[in-house]
Motif scaffolding. Structure first.
Motif, PDB file in Angstrom:
ATOM      1  N   LEU A  60      31.257 -22.972  14.552  1.00 53.72           N
ATOM      2  CA  LEU A  60      30.198 -23.984  14.453  1.00 53.72           C
ATOM      3  C   LEU A  60      28.932 -23.521  15.190  1.00 53.72           C
ATOM      4  N   ASN A  61      29.135 -22.956  16.382  1.00 58.64           N
ATOM      5  CA  ASN A  61      27.993 -22.490  17.175  1.00 58.64           C
ATOM      6  C   ASN A  61      27.233 -21.363  16.483  1.00 58.64           C
ATOM      7  N   GLN A  62      27.954 -20.558  15.732  1.00 56.69           N
ATOM      8  CA  GLN A  62      27.286 -19.469  14.993  1.00 56.69           C
ATOM      9  C   GLN A  62      26.375 -20.065  13.922  1.00 56.69           C
ATOM     10  N   ILE A  63      26.877 -21.061  13.209  1.00 59.90           N
ATOM     11  CA  ILE A  63      26.054 -21.673  12.152  1.00 59.90           C
ATOM     12  C   ILE A  63      24.875 -22.412  12.791  1.00 59.90           C
ATOM     13  N   ALA A  64      25.150 -23.041  13.934  1.00 59.67           N
ATOM     14  CA  ALA A  64      24.078 -23.761  14.639  1.00 59.67           C
ATOM     15  C   ALA A  64      23.024 -22.796  15.173  1.00 59.67           C
ATOM     16  N   GLY A  65      23.384 -21.523  15.280  1.00 58.60           N
ATOM     17  CA  GLY A  65      22.443 -20.531  15.812  1.00 58.60           C
ATOM     18  C   GLY A  65      22.421 -20.525  17.331  1.00 58.60           C
ATOM     19  N   LEU A  66      23.438 -21.146  17.944  1.00 61.82           N
ATOM     20  CA  LEU A  66      23.500 -21.189  19.411  1.00 61.82           C
ATOM     21  C   LEU A  66      24.014 -19.861  19.955  1.00 61.82           C
ATOM     22  N   ALA A  67      24.611 -19.057  19.079  1.00 55.11           N
ATOM     23  CA  ALA A  67      25.059 -17.714  19.455  1.00 55.11           C
ATOM     24  C   ALA A  67      24.950 -16.831  18.221  1.00 55.11           C
ATOM     25  N   GLU A  68      24.679 -15.551  18.450  1.00 59.94           N
ATOM     26  CA  GLU A  68      24.542 -14.601  17.337  1.00 59.94           C
ATOM     27  C   GLU A  68      25.895 -13.941  17.066  1.00 59.94           C
ATOM     28  N   PRO A  69      26.212 -13.655  15.800  1.00 55.34           N
ATOM     29  CA  PRO A  69      27.451 -12.912  15.544  1.00 55.34           C
ATOM     30  C   PRO A  69      27.371 -11.500  16.124  1.00 55.34           C
ATOM     31  N   SER A  70      28.513 -10.953  16.500  1.00 59.75           N
ATOM     32  CA  SER A  70      28.556  -9.551  16.951  1.00 59.75           C
ATOM     33  C   SER A  70      28.418  -8.632  15.743  1.00 59.75           C
ATOM     34  N   GLN A  71      28.966  -9.091  14.629  1.00 66.01           N
ATOM     35  CA  GLN A  71      28.840  -8.373  13.349  1.00 66.01           C
ATOM     36  C   GLN A  71      28.751  -9.404  12.245  1.00 66.01           C
ATOM     37  N   GLY A  72      28.191  -9.000  11.121  1.00 64.95           N
ATOM     38  CA  GLY A  72      28.117  -9.906   9.977  1.00 64.95           C
ATOM     39  C   GLY A  72      26.858 -10.764  10.025  1.00 64.95           C
ATOM     40  N   ARG A  73      26.749 -11.663   9.033  1.00 60.46           N
ATOM     41  CA  ARG A  73      25.521 -12.444   8.913  1.00 60.46           C
ATOM     42  C   ARG A  73      25.824 -13.889   8.551  1.00 60.46           C
ATOM     43  N   ILE A  74      24.892 -14.759   8.952  1.00 52.60           N
ATOM     44  CA  ILE A  74      24.951 -16.141   8.491  1.00 52.60           C
ATOM     45  C   ILE A  74      23.641 -16.422   7.770  1.00 52.60           C
ATOM     46  N   LEU A  75      23.759 -16.880   6.536  1.00 47.94           N
ATOM     47  CA  LEU A  75      22.571 -17.089   5.713  1.00 47.94           C
ATOM     48  C   LEU A  75      22.460 -18.556   5.315  1.00 47.94           C
ATOM     49  N   LEU A  76      21.255 -19.079   5.386  1.00 45.89           N
ATOM     50  CA  LEU A  76      20.979 -20.429   4.897  1.00 45.89           C
ATOM     51  C   LEU A  76      20.027 -20.275   3.725  1.00 45.89           C
ATOM     52  N   HIS A  77      20.455 -20.729   2.560  1.00 46.23           N
ATOM     53  CA  HIS A  77      19.662 -20.519   1.343  1.00 46.23           C
ATOM     54  C   HIS A  77      19.234 -19.059   1.225  1.00 46.23           C
TER      55      HIS A  77
END
Ligand SMILES: Nc1ncnc2c1ncn2[C@@H]1O[C@H](COP(=O)(O)OP(=O)(O)OP(=O)(O)O)[C@@H](O)[C@H]1O
Ligand SMILES: [Mg+2]
Length: 269
Positions: A60-77
Motif C-alpha cells: 500500500l505504501n508503495q502505491i501511496a508513494g510513501l516509499a520507493e520500490p527497490s526494483q520495479g515500477r508503479i504506474l498510474l495511468h
C-alpha cells in the motif's frame, strides 16, 4: 461494476516487478515484496489479505508513494509514481486525525491547504460529512467521538480531497463487529456513488469478500493468488448469508491456512 477501460489505454494502476528490500537497524535485509505484478482497473475494488508481515502495508505504501520500490515500477495511468500525491488518498490504520479540530474542520483541512474559498469549503466538507453519516456530530472533537466515528471522519477527510485512488490499511481492524459491518456497507455505498480504484488491506476474509471485485492473497512478500469475487453490485448485507458467500469464505480460509483451495475462480500470482 468496473468502469469501461478504453481499448489500448494503460490500466489505472500497474505494479510491475515490484521488489522492496527493507534494512533493519542492525543492517539485516528483509525482502518485504518480491516480483509483485498487478494491474488495477478504473473503479476496481481490490482487497489484499495475507498473514501478518507478508507485505500488505508495504504494498500500500508503495502505491501511496510513501516509499520507493527497490526494483520495479508503479504506474498510474501509465506514468511512473515518485512520491505521494493528492491523486491518492490514504486511510491509515491508526487515528490519523487532528485532535484539536472538530470533525468539520478535519474534513476541511485538505481543502484549506488547496486554497478553496471558505463558503465552498463548507459546502464541500458538509457533503462528505453527510456521506459518512456524521452530520449530527460535525461540531464534536475527535476525543468526543467513538472509534467508528473517528474512522468515518478520517474517511470523509480523505474523500473530500477527491482522490483518484483510495488506499485503506485495515481501516476497521479495531472496531466491533456491528460497527465494522455498518462501515463496510457505507464503503460499498460510497463506492457505488463515487467508484474509484480502491486498495483495501484487511485481515478479515469476510470483509474482503463483501467489498472487493478481486482479492489479492499475499504470502511472504509475493502474490500467492488472485481470487475473482463473483458477486454483482450493488451488494447489501443479505450477501453475507448467501451459500455462495460462505463457500468462497471457506475456500479462502483453506488457502490462508496453507491448504490447497479447490477454487477454480482464482489464478496463481
Ligand atoms: N521500516 C521497516 N524496516 C524494516 N523492516 C520493515 C519495516 N517495515 C516493515 N518491515 C518488514 O517488512 C515485512 C512486511 O511488513 P508489512 O508491514 O508490509 O506487513 P503487513 O502484511 O502489513 O503485516 P500486518 O498484517 O501485521 O500489518 C515484515 O517482515 C516487516 O518486518
Ligand atoms: Mg500492515
Amino acid at each position: 461494476m468496473l468502469a469501461a477501460q478504453t481499448a489500448g489505454a494503460p490500466p489505472h494502476i500497474r505494479l510491475q516487478g515490484v521488489r522492496k528490500v527493507m534494512k533493519t537497524e542492525r543492517g539485516a535485509e528483509i525482502v518485504a515484496l518480491s516480483g509483485v505484478d498487478l494491474d488495477i482497473a478504473e473503479g476496481e475494488f481490490i482487497a489484499v489479505i495475507g498473514p501478518s508481515g507478508c507485505g500488505k502495508t508495504t504494498l500500500l505504501n508503495q502505491i501511496a508513494g510513501l516509499a520507493e520500490p527497490s526494483q520495479g515500477r508503479i504506474l498510474l495511468h501509465g506514468k511512473e509514481v515518485h512520491g505521494p500525491g493528492r491523486d491518492r488518498g490514504v486511510v491509515f490504520q491508526g487515528d490519523a486525525i487532528f485532535y484539536w479540530r472538530t470533525v468539520r474542520r478535519n474534513v476541511e483541512y485538505g481543502l484549506e491547504i488547496q486554497g478553496m474559498p471558505k463558503a465552498e469549503r463548507r459546502d464541500h466538507a458538509e457533503r462528505y460529512i453527510r456521506l459518512v453519516g456524521l452530520a449530527d456530530f460535525a461540531e464534536l472533537y475527535p476525543k468526543e467521538l467513538s472509534g467508528g466515528m473517528r474512522k468515518r471522519c478520517q474517511i470523509a477527510t480523505v474523500l473530500a480531497n477527491n482522490p483518484d485512488v483510495l488506499l485503506m490499511d485495515e481501516p476497521f481492524g479495531a472496531l466491533d463487529y456491528p460497527t465494522k459491518c455498518q462501515l463496510q456497507e457505507e464503503v460499498l455505498r460510497i463506492h457505488t456513488r463515487e467508484p474509484r480504484a480502491t486498495v483495501f488491506v484487511t485481515h478479515d476474509i469476510e470483509e474482503a469478500l463483501f467489498l472487493a471485485d478481486r482479492i489479492v492473497v499475499m504470502e511472504r512478500g509475493r502474490i500467492r493468488r488472485i481470487v475473482d469475487v463473483p458477486f454483482g453490485r450493488p451488494r447489501d448485507s443479505a450477501l453475507r448469508i448467501e451459500p455462495a458467500f460462505s463457500d468462497l469464505k471457506a475456500e479462502l480460509w483453506a488457502l490462508l491456512e496453507g491448504g490447497h483451495a479447490p477454487a477454480a475462480r482464482g489464478h496463481d500470482g
